[in-house]
Design an enzyme around this catalytic site. Structure first.
Site, PDB file in Angstrom:
ATOM      1  N   VAL A 112       0.833  -1.169  -0.116  1.00 37.31           N
ATOM      2  CA  VAL A 112      -0.073  -0.072   0.035  1.00 37.31           C
ATOM      3  C   VAL A 112       0.846   1.263  -0.057  1.00 37.31           C
ATOM      4  O   VAL A 112       1.657   1.488   0.933  1.00 37.31           O
ATOM      5  CB  VAL A 112      -0.923   0.043   0.987  1.00 37.31           C
ATOM      6  N   GLY A 122      -6.381  11.985   2.670  1.00 39.35           N
ATOM      7  CA  GLY A 122      -7.449  10.941   2.549  1.00 39.35           C
ATOM      8  C   GLY A 122      -7.422  10.145   1.434  1.00 39.35           C
ATOM      9  O   GLY A 122      -8.357   9.231   1.447  1.00 39.35           O
ATOM     10  N   LEU A 123      -6.381  10.151   0.590  1.00 41.52           N
ATOM     11  CA  LEU A 123      -6.274   9.318  -0.558  1.00 41.52           C
ATOM     12  C   LEU A 123      -5.939   7.677  -0.128  1.00 41.52           C
ATOM     13  O   LEU A 123      -6.424   6.720  -0.719  1.00 41.52           O
ATOM     14  CB  LEU A 123      -5.307   9.810  -1.566  1.00 41.52           C
ATOM     15  N   GLY A 124      -5.115   7.631   0.877  1.00 39.35           N
ATOM     16  CA  GLY A 124      -4.931   6.270   1.075  1.00 39.35           C
ATOM     17  C   GLY A 124      -6.134   5.552   1.874  1.00 39.35           C
ATOM     18  O   GLY A 124      -6.291   4.279   1.630  1.00 39.35           O
ATOM     19  N   LYS A 125      -6.952   6.274   2.487  1.00 32.85           N
ATOM     20  CA  LYS A 125      -8.043   5.831   3.030  1.00 32.85           C
ATOM     21  C   LYS A 125      -9.157   5.798   1.775  1.00 32.85           C
ATOM     22  O   LYS A 125      -9.692   4.439   1.798  1.00 32.85           O
ATOM     23  CB  LYS A 125      -8.623   6.653   4.041  1.00 32.85           C
ATOM     24  N   ASP A 148       3.130  -2.105   9.659  1.00 39.28           N
ATOM     25  CA  ASP A 148       4.065  -1.791  10.320  1.00 39.28           C
ATOM     26  C   ASP A 148       3.474  -0.715  11.440  1.00 39.28           C
ATOM     27  O   ASP A 148       2.319  -0.265  11.428  1.00 39.28           O
ATOM     28  CB  ASP A 148       4.929  -0.549   9.425  1.00 39.28           C
ATOM     29  N   TYR A 155      -4.992   1.736   9.856  1.00 46.99           N
ATOM     30  CA  TYR A 155      -5.682   0.705   9.370  1.00 46.99           C
ATOM     31  C   TYR A 155      -6.851   0.391  10.239  1.00 46.99           C
ATOM     32  O   TYR A 155      -8.070   0.002   9.944  1.00 46.99           O
ATOM     33  CB  TYR A 155      -4.923  -0.476   9.184  1.00 46.99           C
TER      34      TYR A 155
END
Lengths: 175, 175
Positions: A112, A122-125, A148, A155
């Site tokens: 990821v 907020g793009l990762g979410k 990690d 997460y």
């Protein structure tokens, strides 16, 4: 961040097992009605330029991996998700994630990554929610990953639990 | 248990990527020169009778799973390993494990089971060592699994580490 909510509107019907293998790659606008993120697209299982992916991984300082092995890994991933910023000259790869799976019960998410220039927006979410939605659409019930320490809370906000009922992630590495 | 040592004699050469997909299924005698375990065979990527697998999973009290979904999961596992006791009338399936993988970097092991009548004889360890050996032979460097609390020590004796460098196994389940 209420504008993410539409990711969980599961308007598509669940697929029958024989339909699952024949899904067309998809490309959709990630966020509607946003001022600064209105040209970011998400693609699922679309062909990926391996050099653009390497550039993205370099941008976050990951150890380089042989490009042939990366190709094999992508070819044998169940779902790959990319975030693209549509620019005048080209589409810039700014985010990526993939999942391995038995195509039936479980999936494990790997690699990821969001480009540093696009982090904390907020793009990762959004990327992860789209990947979860895709795996649920394919009727995968157990979605796993190895996190990690510094991204555990990220997460958790997505609904992942660490060590549920004492189940521990374990690793075996060659000596 | 020195008689397990031969599992780690890596006499076969590493495969090139293009060779990996075309490996013949294998069947070999598990333990040589044993008094009570001299008719137990290990098979790798051989066809599995789904009803015999269901019977084995029933024997340890696992929740039943739709047989079509089990077939899909086996078809999309990278490696499946079976232990068979060769009997006069038929071969009895007494052990099983499988791994999903991207065929390149990582693998995740699922569904490790030994029939109760054959537990505490070192067969689980032998099965796992054979699976690890096969994954290493296929050049997989990161082998992972999710372990219930009561089997953590079993996997530790095989060389698995829980939460190395604080990396945590995480799960997402549908609500």
């Amino acid at each position: 961040m209420t504008f993410w909510h539409f990711f969980f509107k599961n308007t598509r019907k669940k697929l029958l097992p024989q339909e699952i293998e024949n899904i067309e790659p998809k490309e959709t606008l990630l966020i509607k009605n946003s001022n600064d993120l209105n040209n970011i697209y998400i693609t699922i299982n679309k062909e990926i330029n391996l050099y653009e992916l390497e550039e993205l991984c370099d941008s976050v300082g990951w150890v380089r991996r042989p490009i042939k092995k990366v190709k094999t890994a992508l070819d044998n991933s169940f779902v790959t998700v990319c975030l693209l910023e549509k620019q005048k000259q080209r589409n810039l790869l700014i985010g990526f994630a993939r999942a391995t799976s038995d195509h039936s019960f479980n999936a494990t998410i790997w690699d990821v990554v969001i480009h540093p220039n696009f982090q904390s927006k907020g793009l990762g979410k959004a990327l992860m929610n789209e990947l979860i939605k895709e795996l649920r659409y394919k009727d995968i019930s157990t979605i796993t990953l190895f996190a990690d320490p510094q991204v555990l809370n990220f997460y958790r906000t997505l609904g992942f639990m660490s060590d549920p009922d004492g189940v521990k992630g374990m690793f075996w590495y060659p000596l």
